[in-house]
Design a protein around this motif. Structure first.
Motif, PDB file in Angstrom:
ATOM      1  N   ARG A 273      11.213 -58.157   3.727  1.00  0.00           N
ATOM      2  CA  ARG A 273      10.885 -59.178   4.732  1.00  0.00           C
ATOM      3  C   ARG A 273      11.950 -59.243   5.834  1.00  0.00           C
ATOM      4  O   ARG A 273      11.678 -59.794   6.898  1.00  0.00           O
ATOM      5  N   ASN A 318       7.671 -68.726   8.107  1.00  0.00           N
ATOM      6  CA  ASN A 318       6.279 -68.270   8.100  1.00  0.00           C
ATOM      7  C   ASN A 318       5.738 -68.213   6.676  1.00  0.00           C
ATOM      8  O   ASN A 318       4.607 -68.658   6.415  1.00  0.00           O
ATOM      9  N   SER A 322       2.523 -70.415   5.998  1.00  0.00           N
ATOM     10  CA  SER A 322       1.282 -69.630   5.837  1.00  0.00           C
ATOM     11  C   SER A 322       0.898 -69.463   4.363  1.00  0.00           C
ATOM     12  O   SER A 322      -0.044 -68.724   4.051  1.00  0.00           O
ATOM     13  N   GLU A 326      -2.439 -67.579   2.948  1.00  0.00           N
ATOM     14  CA  GLU A 326      -2.314 -66.288   2.262  1.00  0.00           C
ATOM     15  C   GLU A 326      -2.844 -66.359   0.828  1.00  0.00           C
ATOM     16  O   GLU A 326      -3.388 -65.380   0.312  1.00  0.00           O
TER      17      GLU A 326
HETATM   18 MG   LIG Z   1       2.635 -65.253   6.490  1.00  0.00          MG
END
Ligand SMILES: [Mg+2]
Ligand SMILES: CC(C)=CCC/C(C)=C(\C)COP(=O)(O)OP(=O)(O)O
Length: 413
Positions: A273, A318, A322, A326
């Protein structure tokens, strides 16, 4: 957690005024003359010299914290051309972040208008039925929040086109708009040549040039990069290409793990990441701000660590915002809470809470290292760049928090 208020980086960074007087050169020089005021870029003020403009910092709504010298008088609040939309969305409880002022609505409206025009008329980015999703991405608000010191809307557009193009590649090549891990390496490499051109023989060059128009991701990369290199110095363009190569390497590792159904260790996930990361966005803050952080200052190991920490904190933001999106997507979508739950045998809630702590540690390290570099190297371009990166991190959080079209929080509290 109580709201920690504006970034603590601001007061701890020395003001540049005294340094500017003693420095042999004025490093934070603009790289291009400011373009004429564009619609949405605020009222016309008497022209400033380049140095005055840099030291005074940006003049838009909520930018007082970016000024490198004390302002003679508090800035008069500009009357927005359209009423500011109330910020929606709630912050993640316990997340360490700094609130930002609502982005200048006139600028947001103008950037939003221009980016749609570019997407539709210049690069034919999306079929009609993706229009709602394009609008819901709210990229104008995103970029105005992240770059309050952009001198003009033209400068903001440089960042906005790249942001849209980067997301088009992610969506269409990697994720849910036709993306797949299968064959991703070939697609990414060919798209990367829109940023880092092929130099080959006359016989093969035309086929390559033609290929850059073959699909929406390549059209978007090619065009956005063309605008960017017009605004950037050669070393800024090279910096961006390097960051994008890092990004593509991260996409490839994620895809390889998806293909083999490999569940990484937590540290392995964090390594992936760090590459599949927002880093290419904050690192253009100087180009968007109309000045240059010289290459040797950008390359310093302490600056590199700061940029990695800022990118990592922004990207874990994020993962957190998210998370529900996800979870709802088909298959297993890796993000930090999911990897923590699996690898450390935590409940979904405990894994999510631990991911918040990881984020908070990254943010605090970023701020401590940035403050240390500012004290050790109080060059105006370094100070302004560090502030630009910190503002980008805060704007990125603001966009994630308020983009309720795209994100929603899990029901853990
Ligand atoms: Mg994401
Ligand atoms: C803008 C840019 C450089 C993006 C690169 C990588 C990327 C798309 C992210 C860091 C965002 O993460 P993710 O793919 O998980 O995005 P969503 O959660 O789908 O918004």
């Amino acid at each position: 957690m109580p709201d920690p208020g504006p970034s603590p980086l601001w007061p701890s960074l020395p003001t540049a005024a005294s340094h500017a007087l003693t420095l042999p050169t004025a490093p934070a020089v603009p790289i291009a003359p400011a373009a004429p005021a564009a619609p949405g870029s605020g009222p016309v003020a008497p022209p400033l010299t380049d140095l005055e403009r840099i030291l005074r910092g940006p003049s838009g709504l909520g930018t007082a914290g970016l000024s490198l010298v004390p302002r003679a008088e508090p800035p008069v609040p500009e009357k927005p051309a359209v009423p500011a939309e109330p910020a929606e969305g709630r912050p993640i409880p316990g997340l360490y972040f700094h609130p930002v002022p609502e982005p200048d609505p006139a600028r947001v409206a103008e950037v939003s208008r221009r980016i749609k025009e570019w997407a539709v008329d210049e690069v034919d980015l999306f079929p009609e039925d993706w229009e709602g999703e394009f609008d819901g991405f709210l990229v104008g608000r995103y970029m105005v929040a992240c770059h309050p010191d952009a001198p003009t809307v033209d400068h903001l557009m440089v960042a906005t086109r790249l942001m849209v193009a980067e997301n088009a590649v992610d969506d269409c090549y990697c994720e849910d708009h036709g993306g797949s891990p299968v064959g991703l390496g070939g697609r990414l490499l060919l798209a990367h040549t829109a940023l880092d051109p092929l130099h080959t023989t006359a016989a093969y060059q035309p086929q390559w040039a033609e290929s850059l128009h073959a699909d929406a991701p390549r059209r978007a990369y090619r065009s956005a990069m063309e605008y960017f290199v017009r605004q950037a110095t050669p070393s800024q363009a090279d910096r961006y290409r390097h960051d994008m190569a890092r990004l593509h390497l991260g996409y490839l590792a994620e895809a390889a793990w998806a293909e083999t159904d490999h569940l990484p260790e937590v540290w392995e996930y964090l390594a992936m990441r760090q590459f599949n990361n927002f880093r290419p966005c904050p690192t253009i803050t100087d180009t968007v701000g109309g000045y240059e952080l010289p290459a040797d200052l950008h390359a310093r190991p302490d600056m590199q660590r700061i940029l990695a920490l800022a990118g990592n904190a922004s990207t874990i933001v994020n993962d957190l915002y998210s998370y529900t999106k996800e979870l709802a997507s088909p298959g297993r979508h890796l993000n930090l809470p999911v990897v923590l739950a699996e690898r450390e045998s935590l409940s979904e809630k405990d894994a999510y809470l631990k991911a918040i702590e990881v984020h908070n540690d990254l943010m605090r390290d970023f701020e401590a290292e940035a403050a240390a570099l500012a004290a050790a190297c109080p060059v105006p371009s370094v100070l302004r760049f560090l502030r630009g990166v910190a503002v980008w991190v805060d704007g990125n959080h603001h966009w994630h928090r308020t983009n309720t079209y795209r994100y929603s929080l899990p029901d853990f509290w």
